[in-house]
Design a protein around this motif. Structure first.
Motif, PDB file in Angstrom:
ATOM      1  N   ALA A 175      96.528 -47.965 -34.075  1.00 31.23           N
ATOM      2  CA  ALA A 175      95.340 -47.443 -33.374  1.00 31.23           C
ATOM      3  C   ALA A 175      95.431 -45.842 -32.852  1.00 31.23           C
ATOM      4  O   ALA A 175      94.648 -45.123 -33.232  1.00 31.23           O
ATOM      5  N   ASP A 231      92.519 -54.153 -28.207  1.00 33.29           N
ATOM      6  CA  ASP A 231      91.779 -53.769 -29.464  1.00 33.29           C
ATOM      7  C   ASP A 231      90.396 -54.326 -29.994  1.00 33.29           C
ATOM      8  O   ASP A 231      89.927 -55.425 -29.291  1.00 33.29           O
ATOM      9  N   ARG A 246      91.251 -50.640 -25.668  1.00 33.80           N
ATOM     10  CA  ARG A 246      92.189 -49.679 -26.270  1.00 33.80           C
ATOM     11  C   ARG A 246      91.634 -48.277 -26.819  1.00 33.80           C
ATOM     12  O   ARG A 246      92.430 -47.503 -26.526  1.00 33.80           O
ATOM     13  N   PHE A 306     100.349 -52.675 -33.661  1.00 34.79           N
ATOM     14  CA  PHE A 306      98.744 -52.602 -33.116  1.00 34.79           C
ATOM     15  C   PHE A 306      98.597 -51.289 -32.336  1.00 34.79           C
ATOM     16  O   PHE A 306      97.575 -50.511 -32.529  1.00 34.79           O
ATOM     17  N   LYS A 307      99.413 -50.933 -31.533  1.00 38.02           N
ATOM     18  CA  LYS A 307      99.353 -49.842 -30.645  1.00 38.02           C
ATOM     19  C   LYS A 307      99.482 -48.454 -31.582  1.00 38.02           C
ATOM     20  O   LYS A 307      98.516 -47.614 -31.308  1.00 38.02           O
TER      21      LYS A 307
END
Length: 394
Positions: free
Chosen positions: A23, A198, A374, A19-20
């Motif tokens: 992004a 997120d 985020r 996820f990081k």
């Protein structure tokens, strides 16, 4: 500008790293000069053996090229993980052999990704930006048997020192890591871009206050079920104590799942539901039905430094947070997340006492959401990475 991003986990895989890094790459693509290329080398989805989703081995979208490496079938054990990483590293070296880059970025929760990124950077004579999501050398002292650690630790420590010193810039996702790196690398300058919330969880954040109307409340844990989480120590006795009052739903997979199942069976629990990993859309439905969100880390000294990414999505959803953590995570939760209750890991009595302090309601945590979006965090991190790529190699 051409940037190489080494990320073991990337979309559509399910993990904090995925996820990081997804992004981050999206933000890098937005910020890099026109004509730039971002080359992502990752793996085909493999975070959980029980979760599979289709993904292209090569995907090009605008300035971003994603190449996904297939790995041999594996579980979550250290031997299997080592074999999988060896496959990944071998392919990375082949794929990058004739390529040139302005910057190498590596996202590392395990030591060898740091080494791989440092080696490619050294071979290409280009700057290296290292993002550290866990301190492997510190963690193995608690996780591995003492006889193995005695021989392995000096080797791993030397490898860690080489990788960190090779980096032009080091980011750590938890401020709890800072004292370790300042001690091991005096004078080191660190960035502290944490994980964040997120957009999908920002969109799901409550706008008002609701109170559950149930006789049996649902406690939800969603994430990995390995040695690091220690669920096999806490869930069976905790669930047994609250039979008839709480129902525990655990969603995910990991190396201790079988042991967790066995401990639940031994305890005779009738109020524990185990679900396989799900995508984020399905996860949001489970969150919506839950009354309490549960978090737990095993009782190891190394975990006193970490800041689990799960804290951010849990915090955004406004549900009561019940967390068995210590050290930096405990301090962070107490300081930043309202209607949260922290207890010492693996302590059932302490967990019981902590639960009594929670208010059974869901409400918006506006300050937390504003601070830990985020998008805000990643925007600054991407800018720093690009600036690192413009600096001369030292």
């Amino acid at each position: 500008m051409k940037i190489l991003c080494l990320c073991f986990y990337f979309k559509p895989d399910l993990s904090a790293g995925s996820f990081k890094n997804t992004a981050l790459v999206d933000e890098l693509a937005r910020q890099v000069p026109e004509g730039s290329q971002i080359d992502v080398i990752t793996t085909l989805p493999n975070r959980y053996s029980s979760f599979s989703v289709d993904a292209e081995e090569e995907e090009i979208s605008g300035s971003v090229r994603i190449r996904r490496i297939g790995l041999p079938a594996h579980q979550s054990g250290m031997v299997d993980q080592s074999k999988s990483f060896a496959t990944y590293a071998t392919r990375v070296l082949r794929l990058t052999a004739k390529e040139d880059y302005d910057l190498i970025y590596a996202s590392s929760s395990r030591l060898m990704m740091s080494i791989l990124g440092g080696y490619v950077s050294w071979r290409k004579k280009r700057p290296f930006y290292l993002d550290i999501r866990d301190i492997f050398v510190d963690t193995i002292k608690d996780v591995l048997p003492g006889k193995i650690t005695m021989f392995a630790l000096p080797v791993f420590s030397r490898l860690e020192k080489w990788a960190v010193r090779r980096a032009a810039r080091v980011n750590v996702v938890s401020d709890g890591f800072v004292p370790y790196f300042q001690k091991q690398f005096p004078g080191i300058e660190l960035s502290g871009f944490t994980n964040g919330i997120d957009q999908i969880f920002l969109d799901a954040a409550p706008t008002g206050t609701t109170v559950p109307d149930k006789s049996e409340l649902e406690v939800l844990y969603a994430g990995n079920m390995g040695e690091g989480q220690g669920l096999h120590h806490i869930i069976p006795p905790l669930a047994k104590r609250f039979e008839g009052r709480l129902r525990f739903r655990l969603v995910g997979g990991g190396g201790r799942l079988d042991q967790l199942k066995e401990e639940i069976r031994k305890a005779g629990c009738t109020n524990v539901i185990l679900d396989e990993p799900v995508n984020r859309d399905e996860l949001l439905k489970l969150y919506a039905n839950a009354d309490i969100l549960f978090l737990h880390l095993n009782d190891y000294d190394a975990f006193k430094k970490v800041l689990p990414s799960k804290i951010f999505e849990y915090g955004a959803l406004g549900k009561p947070l019940w967390a068995g953590v210590s050290g930096f995570s405990a301090d962070f939760i107490r300081k930043n997340i309202s209607n949260s209750a922290v207890f010492h890991p693996c302590d059932v009595d302490a967990a019981d006492e902590a639960l009594q302090t929670l208010e059974m309601k869901t409400e918006r945590r506006s300050d937390f959401i504003e601070r830990f979006s985020r998008a805000r965090i990643i925007e600054r991190m991407a800018s720093e990475i690009i600036a690192t790529g413009r600096d001369p190699v030292t």
